[in-house]
Design an enzyme around this catalytic site. Structure first.
Site, PDB file in Angstrom:
ATOM      1  N   ASP A  14       2.402   7.899  11.595  1.00 32.51           N
ATOM      2  CA  ASP A  14       1.980   6.575  11.146  1.00 32.51           C
ATOM      3  C   ASP A  14       1.550   6.795   9.601  1.00 32.51           C
ATOM      4  OD1 ASP A  14       1.573   3.819  11.038  1.00 32.51           O
ATOM      5  OD2 ASP A  14      -0.468   4.449  11.514  1.00 32.51           O
ATOM      6  N   ASP A  16       0.041   3.527   7.413  1.00 28.67           N
ATOM      7  CA  ASP A  16      -0.984   2.583   7.043  1.00 28.67           C
ATOM      8  C   ASP A  16      -2.104   2.942   8.197  1.00 28.67           C
ATOM      9  OD1 ASP A  16      -1.439   0.504   5.376  1.00 28.67           O
ATOM     10  OD2 ASP A  16      -1.836  -0.932   7.205  1.00 28.67           O
ATOM     11  N   ARG A  23      -2.889  -0.881   3.606  1.00 25.47           N
ATOM     12  CA  ARG A  23      -2.224  -1.345   2.781  1.00 25.47           C
ATOM     13  C   ARG A  23      -2.687  -1.119   1.388  1.00 25.47           C
ATOM     14  NH1 ARG A  23       1.928  -1.701   1.344  1.00 25.47           N
ATOM     15  NH2 ARG A  23       1.705  -3.732  -0.183  1.00 25.47           N
ATOM     16  N   ARG A 121      11.900  -8.322   7.887  1.00 19.57           N
ATOM     17  CA  ARG A 121      12.034  -7.288   7.611  1.00 19.57           C
ATOM     18  C   ARG A 121      13.339  -6.611   8.276  1.00 19.57           C
ATOM     19  NH1 ARG A 121       5.973  -4.967   8.139  1.00 19.57           N
ATOM     20  NH2 ARG A 121       4.943  -6.065   6.714  1.00 19.57           N
ATOM     21  N   ARG A 139      -8.862  -9.461   3.396  1.00 16.99           N
ATOM     22  CA  ARG A 139      -8.217  -8.533   4.439  1.00 16.99           C
ATOM     23  C   ARG A 139      -9.138  -8.021   5.529  1.00 16.99           C
ATOM     24  NH1 ARG A 139      -3.617  -5.160   5.174  1.00 16.99           N
ATOM     25  NH2 ARG A 139      -2.511  -6.386   3.524  1.00 16.99           N
ATOM     26  N   SER A 175      -2.002  -8.273  10.806  1.00 12.62           N
ATOM     27  CA  SER A 175      -0.575  -8.879  11.082  1.00 12.62           C
ATOM     28  C   SER A 175      -0.242  -8.432  12.483  1.00 12.62           C
ATOM     29  CB  SER A 175       0.476  -8.457   9.852  1.00 12.62           C
ATOM     30  OG  SER A 175       0.546  -7.000  10.078  1.00 12.62           O
ATOM     31  N   ASP A 177       3.539  -7.381  14.537  1.00  7.09           N
ATOM     32  CA  ASP A 177       5.172  -7.009  14.318  1.00  7.09           C
ATOM     33  C   ASP A 177       5.864  -7.737  15.526  1.00  7.09           C
ATOM     34  OD1 ASP A 177       4.623  -5.432  12.069  1.00  7.09           O
ATOM     35  OD2 ASP A 177       4.333  -3.765  12.944  1.00  7.09           O
TER      36      ASP A 177
END
Length: 245
Positions: A14, A16, A23, A121, A139, A175, A177
Site C-alpha cells: 500500500d 498512503d 497524502r 476514478r 485533514r 475518505s 472508496d
C-alpha cells in the site's frame, strides 16, 4: 487480467500511510533508502489513489521502478508506464444522491469544508465529507474527529445496506472508496503467483487493505500459500521492518 510471472518473492505495498504520510510526499531519506531497497526485487504497489496522485507522493523514480502498479484499488493496472487493464464503474444517480445526503447531514462543521467531495476514478468513487482539497491541518483534524465518531464507518455501512452490489471501505485519513463487490484491493491477488509479503496500514475490517489480508489468510489456510502480512502504523514502521530484509 494478465497473469504475473512466478517470482521468488513478491513485495506488495500500500502507499498512503504505508510508504508516505497520508497524502503527503515521501520522506526524502526514506525515498533514497527505498529506491536502493527495490533493486533486484519484485515490488508492486496497490493503492486507492490514481496515477497522478501516486506519482505526486512517491515520485516518478519509485513509480517507474515498480514491477506493476495497481491504482484505484486495482481497477487501473499499469506496467512499464502503460495502462494494461481497467474496470469501468460509473457514478449512479442514486448513489450520488446518497453521497450528497451524507454531505448535507454530516456533523462535521460546514465552515471547515473544502472542494472535491465526490471524485470519480477508474473503477471506483471516492467520497470525502471535508473535501479532498482540504489543507493538511484540516485533514488531520478530521481524522481525529472521525476516529472518535466513526462517520466514515457509518457511511460505509449505509452504502452497503442501500446498494448490496457495492462495497465501501475506509481509506486514508478523510475518505471512503466505493466500488462493485469484488473490485477491491483483494482482486490484485488474482494476478500474482507465488509467495507474497504485504505491507499495509488499513488492515482491520472496514479498511481498504483488509481485502488483501483476508484473501491472503484464506489462501494460506486452503492452499498453504506462503505469505507474510505486515500491519504497519506509518512509513517509519515500514522503514524499520524493511531494514531487516
Amino acid at each position: 487480467m494478465i497473469k504475473f510471472r512466478d517470482y521468488t518473492m513478491i513485495y506488495l505495498f500500500d502507499i498512503d500511510g504505508t510508504l508516505t504520510p497520508s497524502r503527503l510526499r515521501i520522506d526524502p531519506e526514506f525515498e533514497q533508502f527505498f529506491l536502493q531497497w527495490m533493486k533486484d526485487k519484485d515490488v508492486i504497489f496497490v493503492t486507492g489513489s490514481d496515477k497522478e496522485k501516486t506519482i505526486e507522493q512517491v515520485g516518478e523514480k519509485i513509480w517507474t521502478s515498480a514491477s506493476r502498479i495497481y491504482q484505484s484499488c486495482g481497477n487501473a493496472v499499469y506496467q512499464g508506464n502503460q495502462l494494461i487493464h481497467k474496470n469501468q464503474f460509473d457514478l449512479d444517480p442514486e448513489l450520488k444522491r446518497l453521497l450528497n445526503t451524507f454531505l448535507a447531514t454530516s456533523d462535521w462543521p460546514k465552515e471547515d469544508r473544502y472542494d472535491n467531495h465526490i471524485e470519480e476514478r477508474i473503477g471506483l468513487i471516492n467520497y470525502s465529507t471535508i473535501g479532498r482539497s482540504c489543507p493538511q491541518r484540516a485533514r488531520e483534524a478530521y481524522a481525529v474527529w472521525d476516529k472518535e465518531f466513526e462517520e466514515r464507518k457509518m457511511f460505509c455501512k449505509i452504502i452497503e445496506d442501500t446498494f448490496p452490489a457495492l462495497e465501501a471501505t475506509v481509506g486514508g485519513q478523510i475518505s471512503i472508496d466505493i466500488y462493485p463487490k469484488g473490485q477491491n484491493k483483494g482482486q490484485v491477488l488474482n494476478d500474482l503467483i507465488g509467495p507474497i509479503t504485504f505491507f499495509g496500514d488499513k488492515c482491520e475490517p472496514g479498511g481498504n487493505d483488509y481485502p488483501i489480508v483476508y484473501e491472503l489468510e484464506r489462501q494460506f489456510e486452503e492452499n498453504n500459500r506462503q505469505c507474510v502480512v505486515h500491519r504497519v502504523k506509518d512509513y517509519k514502521d515500514t522503514w524499520n521492518i524493511l531494514k531487516t530484509y
